[in-house]
Scaffold this active site. Structure first.
Site, PDB file in Angstrom:
ATOM      1  N   GLN A   1       0.841  -1.253   0.241  1.00 19.28           N
ATOM      2  CA  GLN A   1      -0.075  -0.072   0.017  1.00 19.28           C
ATOM      3  C   GLN A   1       0.736   1.206   0.031  1.00 19.28           C
ATOM      4  O   GLN A   1       0.484   2.331   0.253  1.00 19.28           O
ATOM      5  CB  GLN A   1      -1.034  -0.085   1.142  1.00 19.28           C
ATOM      6  CG  GLN A   1      -1.976  -1.064   1.183  1.00 19.28           C
ATOM      7  CD  GLN A   1      -2.986  -1.192   2.273  1.00 19.28           C
ATOM      8  OE1 GLN A   1      -3.743  -0.221   2.138  1.00 19.28           O
ATOM      9  NE2 GLN A   1      -2.921  -1.909   3.159  1.00 19.28           N
TER      10      GLN A   1
ATOM     11  N   ARG B   1     -10.345  -1.638  -0.869  1.00 22.32           N
ATOM     12  CA  ARG B   1     -11.503  -1.057  -0.029  1.00 22.32           C
ATOM     13  C   ARG B   1     -12.773  -1.640   0.018  1.00 22.32           C
ATOM     14  O   ARG B   1     -13.665  -1.196   0.759  1.00 22.32           O
ATOM     15  CB  ARG B   1     -11.560   0.258  -0.701  1.00 22.32           C
ATOM     16  CG  ARG B   1     -10.343   1.377  -0.814  1.00 22.32           C
ATOM     17  CD  ARG B   1      -9.339   1.225   0.561  1.00 22.32           C
ATOM     18  NE  ARG B   1      -8.473   0.491   0.607  1.00 22.32           N
ATOM     19  CZ  ARG B   1      -7.804  -0.039   1.522  1.00 22.32           C
ATOM     20  NH1 ARG B   1      -8.146   0.689   2.804  1.00 22.32           N
ATOM     21  NH2 ARG B   1      -6.961  -0.842   1.680  1.00 22.32           N
TER      22      ARG B   1
END
Length: 733
Positions: free
Chosen positions: A267, A618
Site C-alpha cells: 500500500q 477498499r
C-alpha cells in the site's frame, strides 16, 4: 485484565502485542486490524509491564488516525491514559520537540551559503507557514533574484525544495548536485527562501521534520534526552515515511532498539510526496534481529475480492511475501463492465447504485474511485441527473475548481456584461498587470457614475486616478469582449477565450515541472469535453442555456438535506484507509490506471499496481471494475485499451457484463410484467431517440396515460421518458 485484553485478538495479533523488546516489523495487510494491534500493544505495555505512558511514543500520519488511537486507548486503559502519551503525527511530534529546543540549533540551523549578517536564531515562538504563504515567499525570492514567477512557477520550485528537504538535502548540498538550468535556479531560490523563513521566524511543514533531525544530529545531549524518555516507539503506516522521517525514527530509537513499525509495502502509493518504500523493505537490514510478523487475516472483504487483489499485486517484484485470507464466504465475483464510452460508464454506475438503493442499500455504502480528479465531472453530472446524492472527498467539485470557475467567468461576461462578480474574478486572470488598486478605482468610478463595472472598464479614459499605462492595459482587456456576444455557441466562445487569453497555453508551459498544472490542464480538457457533449445532445444549443445548466448543477449540492447518506467520489490516492461495501473503480484503461505519466520505469508501474491494489481492497462485499472502449479526449474520440491490471485477475474471479445485459441480479426491471398499456414498448427492446440516440429499454412503470419508459442510451446515460409523448422508434438488434 491482561486476558481480557488479548482475548479479542487472533494468534498473530496476540504475538505482536506480547513482543515487547527489540525491533518488530508488523506487515499488516489491508483490513487486518493494525490499529487494534497498535492500541492493544500500548495498553499491554502499560498494564502488564508497568511502562509509564510518558515513556511511549506513537507516531502516525493523520490527526484522524492519532485521535482514533487515543479514543481506543482510553477505552482499553482506565484513567484517560491518552493525555500522558505522545500519540500524534510526525509533524506535531516535531513541532513539540522544536518548541522546547529549537533555540539550541542557533547558527547551525541557518541555511548554508547565506551571509552571516542575515542569519538570525530561531525562537520558540516561531510560526508555521502554510502552502499559500510559502508560495508568496517564493515569489518574493524570485523577484529578488530578477526571475519571473511566470517563467518559474513558484509551486514547481516549492515541489523540488520540498523533495530536497524530505531527503534531508540542505541548500548548499542541493546547489552542488543540481542538474540542469531549472534545478540551478531552484538551488538559488532554496537558499534565499530558507533565509527569508528565518527572518520571519517561521518554518514550513518540511522544516519541522528537517530541523528536528538537525537538532538531534547536532546536539547529542538533546538526542540522548529523548532516547531516554521514549523507551518504546511505535510507527504506523511506515511504508509512507520519507528518508527524513526514517532518520528521525532512527535517532529517537537509539541503542535500546525497542522500535515497532507497522505498515504494508503493498500500500505504498505516495512516492510523489517523497515516500520511500525502501524504508519498510530494508527494515530488517537496518535493525538486525528484527522479529517479522505478518497480519494476513482480513476482516473487511470477501475472499474473491482478496484473491483478485493478490493476483494483481503479486506481480510486483519489490514486495514482501504475504497473501490475505478471510473466514468470510467467497462472496460475489468481481463485476467487470466494458462501457461504450464515458457516458455509458457513468450511466452504468448510476443505474447500479439506484437499483441497489431500491433494494435497501444506503447511498453511503457506495464509493466511486478514479485515478485523476478530472474524471469526476461525468459522474457528478450523471448523479445529479439521477438525483443520487454524493460527496467529493480529497478534492473539490469539478465546477468549483479554480481554472473551471475562471473560464466560466469569461463565458458569463460574454453572455452578460453586467455580471460584475465574474468580471472582477478575471480582470487580471491570467495576469495582465491590472492590480487591486486599479480594480478598486474602477469599482469606485462605477459606483460614482451609477454604471456597471463593465461600463467603467469601457470608460477607463475618464478615470484620472488611473495612469495612461494602466488605462491601456484595461482597454486591451475590454477588447476581449468586443468580438463575441451571447449569440455564439459555447464551443466557439470557449475556443476564443482560451486563444485570446493564453490560459491553457500558460498552464501547459508550467505542466512539465508541476503536477498541479498538469491536473489543471486535464480539467480544462474535461471542460471542453463537457461543452462539446452539451452541444451534441442539445437540439438548439446556446451559450446562455449552457451557463444556466451549469448554474443549476452547481446549486444542487446546497439542496442536500442528509449529508451522511451520500455516494462518495474520490481519487484512488484519497481512498487509502477507508472501506465501503460497494466499490466502483472506473477508467481502468491503459493511460489512466496505470497512468500514462507513471509507466516509464518499473518502479513507477509497480506503484500504479499498488494503487490498484489499494482500490480493490477498499471493497467489502461487491467490487466493480469499469473500462470504456472509447473516450472523448480533448477534441477527439480516442479508442481505449483495457488496463493490464484487469488481465492479471483470473477469469474465474470475474463476471463480465455485456452493456445490454443487466448486471443487477439478472434484471433491473422492478416489475414482473409489462403494463398492458405500454404503447408497444417492452423490457430489453432496442430503441432509437432523435436526440439521445440508440438505447435499450430497462424498465416500464406506471399505468394509463402515466406510463414511463426507462431507457439506457449508449451515449446519454439512463433517461426516464413519458411513453405517450416520447418519439422512440423500435430498431432491430
Amino acid at each position: 485484565m491482561t486476558d481480557n485484553l488479548l482475548r479479542s485478538l487472533n494468534d498473530v495479533q496476540r504475538e505482536a502485542v506480547q513482543h515487547t523488546d527489540g525491533p518488530l516489523l508488523i506487515l499488516s495487510g489491508a483490513g487486518s486490524g493494525k490499529t487494534r494491534v497498535i492500541t492493544h500493544r500500548i495498553a499491554y505495555l502499560i498494564k502488564h509491564h508497568n511502562v509509564s505512558p510518558f515513556r511511549i511514543l506513537a507516531v502516525t500520519f493523520t490527526n484522524k488516525a492519532a485521535n482514533e488511537m487515543k479514543d481506543r486507548l482510553d477505552a482499553l486503559v482506565e484513567g484517560g491514559v491518552s493525555r500522558d502519551l505522545w500519540v500524534s503525527t510526525f509533524h506535531a511530534t516535531c513541532a513539540r520537540i522544536l518548541r522546547r529546543d529549537i533555540e539550541k540549533l542557533g547558527e547551525r540551523a541557518a541555511s548554508e551559503g547565506v551571509s552571516q549578517s542575515k542569519k538570525r536564531a530561531y525562537t520558540r515562538d516561531f510560526t508555521i507557514f502554510d502552502t499559500s504563504e510559502q508560495a508568496t515567499l517564493v515569489k518574493d525570492v524570485l523577484r529578488q533574484l530578477n526571475y519571473s514567477d511566470k517563467q518559474y512557477n513558484p509551486r514547481a520550485v516549492l515541489g523540488l525544495i520540498s523533495r530536497a528537504k524530505n531527503e534531508s538535502i540542505s541548500p548548499r548540498k542541493y546547489g552542488e548536485i543540481a542538474d540542469g538550468y531549472f534545478e540551478k535556479i531552484v538551488a538559488e531560490v532554496y537558499a534565499l527562501y530558507q533565509d527569508a523563513l528565518r527572518l520571519n521566524n517561521s518554518l514550513d511543514f518540511d522544516d519541522l521534520l528537517l530541523f528536528t533531525v538537525k537538532l538531534l544530529n547536532e546536539n547529542p545531549e538533546v538526542c540522548e534526552s529523548y532516547q531516554n524518555k521514549f523507551e518504546y516507539i511505535l510507527v504506523d503506516e511506515y511504508q509512507d515515511t520519507n528518508r527524513c522521517q526514517y532518520e528521525l525514527v532512527r535517532l529517537l530509537t537509539g541503542a535500546k532498539r525497542n522500535i515497532c513499525v507497522v505498515g504494508d509495502d503493498d500500500q505504498s502509493i505516495y512516492a510523489f510526496r517523497g515516500a520511500d518504500i525502501r524504508n519498510i523493505l530494508d527494515f530488517e537490514q537496518d535493525y538486525p534481529n528484527t522479529r517479522v510478523l505478518r497480519l494476513e487475516q482480513n476482516y473487511r472483504s470477501t475472499q474473491n475480492i482478496l484473491d483478485a487483489a493478490w493476483n494483481v499485486v503479486q506481480n510486483n517484484k519489490a514486495r514482501k511475501s504475504k497473501k490475505l485470507w478471510t473466514e468470510q464466504e467467497d462472496g460475489e465475483q468481481v463485476t467487470c463492465y466494458e462501457a461504450m464510452d464515458e457516458n455509458d460508464e457513468a450511466g452504468y454506475v448510476g443505474t447500479q447504485i439506484a437499483n441497489w438503493n431500491t433494494e435497501g442499500v444506503d447511498y453511503k455504502d457506495f464509493a466511486v474511485f478514479y485515478r485523476t480528479n478530472a474524471q469526476s465531472r461525468i459522474f457528478e453530472e450523471a448523479f445529479r441527473a439521477a438525483n443520487i446524492p454524493y460527496q467529493i472527498v480529497g478534492g473539490v467539485g469539478f465546477y468549483d475548481r479554480m481554472e473551471i470557475k475562471d473560464l466560466l467567468a469569461y463565458l458569463r461576461v460574454i453572455c452578460n456584461p453586467n455580471d460584475s462578480m465574474s468580471l472582477r474574478r478575471i480582470i487580471n486572470v491570467p495576469s495582465r498587470g491590472i492590480g487591486a488598486t486599479t480594480l478598486e478605482r474602477l469599482i469606485d468610478f462605477a459606483a460614482t457614475e451609477d454604471i456597471t463595472l463593465f461600463e467603467a472598464v469601457q470608460r477607463v479614459d475618464e478615470i484620472t486616478t488611473i495612469n495612461r499605462g494602466l488605462q491601456a492595459k484595461v482597454k486591451r482587456f475590454a477588447k476581449i469582449f468586443d468580438e463575441f456576444d451571447a449569440s455564439v455557441l459555447p464551443t466557439d466562445a470557449l475556443d476564443y477565450v482560451l486563444k485570446v487569453t493564453g490560459y491553457l497555453k500558460n498552464l501547459e508551459a508550467q505542466s512539465k515541472n508541476n503536477i498541479e498544472a498538469q491536473n489543471r490542464v486535464e480539467n480544462i480538457e474535461e471542460l471542453i469535453n463537457a461543452v462539446i457533449e452539451y452541444e451534441d445532445n442539445e437540439p438548439e444549443p446556446s451559450l446562455s442555456d449552457y451557463l444556466e445548466n451549469v448554474a443549476l448543477i452547481a446549486d444542487v449540492d446546497a439542496m442536500e438535506t442528509d449529508s451522511t447518506d451520500m455516494v462518495t467520489l474520490m481519487t484512488l490516492h484519497s481512498a487509502k484507509g477507508l472501506e465501503f461495501p460497494f466499490v466502483f473503480i472506473v477508467g481502468m484503461e491503459e493511460g489512466y490506471l496505470p497512468h500514462q505519466r507513471s509507466i516509464s520505469t518499473e518502479s513507477e508501474l509497480e506503484e500504479e499496481r499498488r494503487l490498484c491494489y489499494v482500490g480493490i481492497t477498499r471493497a467489502m462485499e461487491q467490487l466493480y471494475l469499469l473500462h470504456a472502449r472509447s473516450r472523448r479526449t480533448f477534441r477527439e474520440t480516442e479508442y481505449r485499451v483495457q488496463s493490464r491490471f484487469i488481465a492479471e485477475i483470473p477469469e474465474y474471479l470475474i463476471k463480465h457484463v455485456d452493456r445490454y445485459r443487466s448486471p443487477f441480479h439478472e434484471s433491473v426491471d422492478l416489475y414482473e410484467e409489462t403494463p398492458e398499456d405500454a404503447d408497444g414498448y417492452y423490457v430489453d427492446q432496442i430503441v432509437h431517440h432523435p436526440q439521445f440516440g440508440r438505447g435499450k429499454v430497462t424498465k416500464i412503470s406506471g399505468a394509463g396515460r402515466d406510463v414511463y419508459v426507462t431507457v439506457r442510451f449508449n451515449r446519454s446515460g439512463t433517461k426516464q421518458l413519458a411513453a405517450s409523448v416520447t418519439p422512440l422508434q423500435a430498431v432491430s438488434d
